[in-house]
Scaffold this motif. Structure first.
Motif, PDB file in Angstrom:
ATOM      1  N   VAL A   1     -40.680  37.322   5.529  1.00 50.95           N
ATOM      2  CA  VAL A   1     -41.029  38.458   6.375  1.00 50.95           C
ATOM      3  C   VAL A   1     -41.796  36.289   7.522  1.00 50.95           C
ATOM      4  O   VAL A   1     -41.547  36.997   8.483  1.00 50.95           O
ATOM      5  CB  VAL A   1     -42.346  39.108   5.500  1.00 50.95           C
ATOM      6  CG1 VAL A   1     -43.764  38.725   6.748  1.00 50.95           C
ATOM      7  CG2 VAL A   1     -42.233  39.346   4.681  1.00 50.95           C
ATOM      8  N   GLU A   2     -41.979  35.765   6.532  1.00 48.23           N
ATOM      9  CA  GLU A   2     -42.146  34.863   7.527  1.00 48.23           C
ATOM     10  C   GLU A   2     -41.339  33.589   8.178  1.00 48.23           C
ATOM     11  O   GLU A   2     -41.829  33.547   9.788  1.00 48.23           O
ATOM     12  CB  GLU A   2     -42.319  33.353   6.357  1.00 48.23           C
ATOM     13  CG  GLU A   2     -42.865  31.797   6.744  1.00 48.23           C
ATOM     14  CD  GLU A   2     -43.107  31.087   6.466  1.00 48.23           C
ATOM     15  OE1 GLU A   2     -43.383  29.719   6.371  1.00 48.23           O
ATOM     16  OE2 GLU A   2     -42.498  30.591   5.100  1.00 48.23           O
ATOM     17  N   HIS A   3     -40.214  34.098   8.261  1.00 47.73           N
ATOM     18  CA  HIS A   3     -38.936  34.015   9.263  1.00 47.73           C
ATOM     19  C   HIS A   3     -39.109  34.970  10.319  1.00 47.73           C
ATOM     20  O   HIS A   3     -38.566  34.414  11.399  1.00 47.73           O
ATOM     21  CB  HIS A   3     -37.613  33.766   8.899  1.00 47.73           C
ATOM     22  CG  HIS A   3     -36.575  33.292   9.703  1.00 47.73           C
ATOM     23  ND1 HIS A   3     -36.717  32.144  10.199  1.00 47.73           N
ATOM     24  CD2 HIS A   3     -36.205  33.455  10.382  1.00 47.73           C
ATOM     25  CE1 HIS A   3     -35.535  31.642  10.734  1.00 47.73           C
ATOM     26  NE2 HIS A   3     -34.964  33.056  10.749  1.00 47.73           N
ATOM     27  N   SER A   4     -38.700  36.021  10.061  1.00 50.18           N
ATOM     28  CA  SER A   4     -39.512  37.062  10.922  1.00 50.18           C
ATOM     29  C   SER A   4     -40.593  37.031  12.383  1.00 50.18           C
ATOM     30  O   SER A   4     -40.408  36.811  13.368  1.00 50.18           O
ATOM     31  CB  SER A   4     -39.969  38.538  10.481  1.00 50.18           C
ATOM     32  OG  SER A   4     -38.499  38.856  10.274  1.00 50.18           O
ATOM     33  N   LEU A   5     -41.441  36.597  11.893  1.00 47.97           N
ATOM     34  CA  LEU A   5     -42.848  35.800  12.466  1.00 47.97           C
ATOM     35  C   LEU A   5     -42.416  34.735  13.263  1.00 47.97           C
ATOM     36  O   LEU A   5     -42.716  34.705  14.268  1.00 47.97           O
ATOM     37  CB  LEU A   5     -43.807  35.607  11.654  1.00 47.97           C
ATOM     38  CG  LEU A   5     -44.404  36.670  10.498  1.00 47.97           C
ATOM     39  CD1 LEU A   5     -45.650  36.098   9.921  1.00 47.97           C
ATOM     40  CD2 LEU A   5     -45.088  37.882  11.038  1.00 47.97           C
TER      41      LEU A   5
ATOM     42  N   LEU B   1     -48.682  29.500   7.148  1.00 50.52           N
ATOM     43  CA  LEU B   1     -48.233  31.077   7.315  1.00 50.52           C
ATOM     44  C   LEU B   1     -49.863  31.642   8.004  1.00 50.52           C
ATOM     45  O   LEU B   1     -49.892  32.760   8.487  1.00 50.52           O
ATOM     46  CB  LEU B   1     -47.878  31.130   6.153  1.00 50.52           C
ATOM     47  CG  LEU B   1     -48.006  33.192   5.800  1.00 50.52           C
ATOM     48  CD1 LEU B   1     -46.665  33.559   6.944  1.00 50.52           C
ATOM     49  CD2 LEU B   1     -47.322  33.333   4.236  1.00 50.52           C
ATOM     50  N   GLY B   2     -50.286  30.995   7.908  1.00 47.58           N
ATOM     51  CA  GLY B   2     -51.982  31.190   8.216  1.00 47.58           C
ATOM     52  C   GLY B   2     -51.773  31.703   9.561  1.00 47.58           C
ATOM     53  O   GLY B   2     -52.495  32.622  10.335  1.00 47.58           O
TER      54      GLY B   2
ATOM     55  N   PHE C   1     -52.033  39.957   7.186  1.00 49.63           N
ATOM     56  CA  PHE C   1     -53.242  39.198   6.319  1.00 49.63           C
ATOM     57  C   PHE C   1     -52.731  39.182   4.544  1.00 49.63           C
ATOM     58  O   PHE C   1     -53.234  38.746   4.175  1.00 49.63           O
ATOM     59  CB  PHE C   1     -55.060  39.468   6.744  1.00 49.63           C
ATOM     60  CG  PHE C   1     -53.950  38.131   8.557  1.00 49.63           C
ATOM     61  CD1 PHE C   1     -54.819  36.795   7.644  1.00 49.63           C
ATOM     62  CD2 PHE C   1     -54.620  39.480   9.806  1.00 49.63           C
ATOM     63  CE1 PHE C   1     -55.497  36.225   9.250  1.00 49.63           C
ATOM     64  CE2 PHE C   1     -55.046  38.395  10.674  1.00 49.63           C
ATOM     65  CZ  PHE C   1     -54.855  36.502  11.097  1.00 49.63           C
ATOM     66  N   GLU C   2     -52.385  40.484   4.743  1.00 50.95           N
ATOM     67  CA  GLU C   2     -52.572  41.014   3.147  1.00 50.95           C
ATOM     68  C   GLU C   2     -51.549  40.546   2.948  1.00 50.95           C
ATOM     69  O   GLU C   2     -51.562  39.475   1.511  1.00 50.95           O
ATOM     70  CB  GLU C   2     -52.143  43.241   2.709  1.00 50.95           C
ATOM     71  CG  GLU C   2     -53.850  43.673   3.428  1.00 50.95           C
ATOM     72  CD  GLU C   2     -54.553  43.028   1.974  1.00 50.95           C
ATOM     73  OE1 GLU C   2     -54.503  42.969   1.491  1.00 50.95           O
ATOM     74  OE2 GLU C   2     -56.018  42.729   2.548  1.00 50.95           O
ATOM     75  N   ALA C   3     -50.364  40.542   3.441  1.00 47.91           N
ATOM     76  CA  ALA C   3     -48.960  39.833   2.859  1.00 47.91           C
ATOM     77  C   ALA C   3     -49.004  38.290   2.615  1.00 47.91           C
ATOM     78  O   ALA C   3     -48.840  37.639   1.393  1.00 47.91           O
ATOM     79  CB  ALA C   3     -47.978  39.978   4.242  1.00 47.91           C
ATOM     80  N   LYS C   4     -50.018  37.501   3.341  1.00 51.28           N
ATOM     81  CA  LYS C   4     -50.563  36.044   3.167  1.00 51.28           C
ATOM     82  C   LYS C   4     -50.589  36.094   2.531  1.00 51.28           C
ATOM     83  O   LYS C   4     -50.967  35.348   1.673  1.00 51.28           O
ATOM     84  CB  LYS C   4     -51.224  35.655   4.980  1.00 51.28           C
ATOM     85  CG  LYS C   4     -51.619  34.170   5.127  1.00 51.28           C
ATOM     86  CD  LYS C   4     -52.648  33.755   4.569  1.00 51.28           C
ATOM     87  CE  LYS C   4     -52.823  32.350   4.707  1.00 51.28           C
ATOM     88  NZ  LYS C   4     -54.155  31.755   4.248  1.00 51.28           N
TER      89      LYS C   4
ATOM     90  N   ARG D   1     -49.180  35.868  -0.952  1.00 54.29           N
ATOM     91  CA  ARG D   1     -48.675  34.981  -0.679  1.00 54.29           C
ATOM     92  C   ARG D   1     -48.993  33.550  -1.579  1.00 54.29           C
ATOM     93  O   ARG D   1     -48.819  32.758  -2.673  1.00 54.29           O
ATOM     94  CB  ARG D   1     -47.362  34.552   0.997  1.00 54.29           C
ATOM     95  CG  ARG D   1     -46.316  33.345   0.815  1.00 54.29           C
ATOM     96  CD  ARG D   1     -46.549  32.284   0.034  1.00 54.29           C
ATOM     97  NE  ARG D   1     -47.778  31.510   1.085  1.00 54.29           N
ATOM     98  CZ  ARG D   1     -47.373  30.890   1.660  1.00 54.29           C
ATOM     99  NH1 ARG D   1     -46.308  30.472   2.716  1.00 54.29           N
ATOM    100  NH2 ARG D   1     -48.315  30.261   2.515  1.00 54.29           N
ATOM    101  N   ASP D   2     -50.378  33.624  -1.179  1.00 52.50           N
ATOM    102  CA  ASP D   2     -50.876  32.214  -1.021  1.00 52.50           C
ATOM    103  C   ASP D   2     -51.035  32.550  -2.907  1.00 52.50           C
ATOM    104  O   ASP D   2     -51.428  31.792  -3.672  1.00 52.50           O
ATOM    105  CB  ASP D   2     -52.036  32.480  -0.685  1.00 52.50           C
ATOM    106  CG  ASP D   2     -51.815  31.623   1.046  1.00 52.50           C
ATOM    107  OD1 ASP D   2     -50.834  31.409   0.790  1.00 52.50           O
ATOM    108  OD2 ASP D   2     -52.944  32.254   1.659  1.00 52.50           O
ATOM    109  N   TYR D   3     -51.687  34.041  -3.169  1.00 53.88           N
ATOM    110  CA  TYR D   3     -51.635  33.937  -5.059  1.00 53.88           C
ATOM    111  C   TYR D   3     -51.020  33.626  -5.444  1.00 53.88           C
ATOM    112  O   TYR D   3     -50.742  32.507  -6.437  1.00 53.88           O
ATOM    113  CB  TYR D   3     -52.435  35.540  -4.889  1.00 53.88           C
ATOM    114  CG  TYR D   3     -53.108  35.514  -6.113  1.00 53.88           C
ATOM    115  CD1 TYR D   3     -53.621  35.252  -7.508  1.00 53.88           C
ATOM    116  CD2 TYR D   3     -51.579  36.193  -7.261  1.00 53.88           C
ATOM    117  CE1 TYR D   3     -53.621  35.412  -8.505  1.00 53.88           C
ATOM    118  CE2 TYR D   3     -50.935  36.628  -8.163  1.00 53.88           C
ATOM    119  CZ  TYR D   3     -52.334  36.306  -8.794  1.00 53.88           C
ATOM    120  OH  TYR D   3     -52.645  36.147 -10.624  1.00 53.88           O
ATOM    121  N   PHE D   4     -49.474  34.255  -5.304  1.00 49.96           N
ATOM    122  CA  PHE D   4     -48.255  34.398  -6.544  1.00 49.96           C
ATOM    123  C   PHE D   4     -47.603  32.599  -5.749  1.00 49.96           C
ATOM    124  O   PHE D   4     -47.437  31.772  -6.795  1.00 49.96           O
ATOM    125  CB  PHE D   4     -46.934  34.766  -5.753  1.00 49.96           C
ATOM    126  CG  PHE D   4     -47.077  36.364  -5.890  1.00 49.96           C
ATOM    127  CD1 PHE D   4     -46.126  36.142  -7.742  1.00 49.96           C
ATOM    128  CD2 PHE D   4     -48.200  37.629  -5.822  1.00 49.96           C
ATOM    129  CE1 PHE D   4     -47.065  37.823  -8.334  1.00 49.96           C
ATOM    130  CE2 PHE D   4     -48.281  38.253  -6.469  1.00 49.96           C
ATOM    131  CZ  PHE D   4     -47.728  38.213  -8.206  1.00 49.96           C
TER     132      PHE D   4
END
Length: 202
Positions: free
Chosen positions: A42-46, A86-87, A107-110, A113-116
């Motif tokens: 997902v990050e690379h897609s962004l 990422l934010g 923002f849910e994905a972010k 990700r931060d939690y994990f």
């Protein structure tokens, strides 16, 4: 407690979980790694979105008049996006019109990700001590992974629309295959030569 249907769904994706010698605690580490791989996709897609948005904006402004200038704009946009947190990346993409409807999911994905990245192993350590806890974690990691796969796939269409608006031609299948082959060859060459260490090695 997960249901038998949920367990069946999990095992259908990962049959090895039903093996007699399975160590569920170790499986959590493997599934954590797979989950983070999906976060990275997902990050690379962004990064791709922001790279092409930068190139398209430069085209619209008349700042690109040659292939060399196009490549320079692409490389600059890529490096700038790659260095973002990422934010910052999520906010920048969500502010592009074609992606505005995906703001909440991004923002849910972010947030996940931060939690994990920062909390998961500390906060769920006790859950690793029972099979029931492990099954519960594995199932919910799968749910999150499925969410990320869907999110990554759903970024494709607005990317195409954005690139159409900005008069950018996305790479076709042959070009993508050629790039993929080049990456593999580059990697093989690196490890067959006098490779010393990774950039992140200590």
């Amino acid at each position: 407690m997960i249901t038998s249907e949920q367990m069946t769904e999990l095992i259908s994706d990962f049959p090895e979980l039903s093996g007699p010698e399975v160590n569920l605690s170790k499986e959590i580490y493997a599934h954590f790694g797979l989950l983070f791989f999906k976060f990275s996709l997902v990050e690379h897609s962004l990064i791709n979105v922001l790279t092409f948005h930068h190139v398209g904006t430069a085209l619209e402004a008349g700042e690109i008049a040659s292939q060399q200038e196009w490549e320079a704009a692409h490389d600059f946009g890529f490096e700038r996006a790659r260095k973002m947190t990422l934010g910052h990346m999520v906010k920048s993409v969500a502010d592009i019109g074609e992606f505005s409807t995906m703001r909440h999911r991004l923002f849910e994905a972010k947030k996940r990700r931060d939690y994990f990245a920062h909390h998961f192993f500390r906060e769920e350590a006790a859950s690793f001590l029972s099979n029931e806890g492990c099954w519960y974690i594995l199932y919910h990691i799968k749910q999150l992974r499925d969410f990320l796969v869907s999110l990554d796939s759903d970024l494709d269409e607005p990317l195409k629309i954005m690139c159409g608006r900005l008069s950018i031609n996305l790479p076709n299948d042959d070009q993508q295959k050629s790039e993929y082959t080049a990456l593999i060859e580059e990697s093989n060459f690196r490890f067959s030569s006098n490779f010393d260490k990774f950039d992140w090695s200590i």
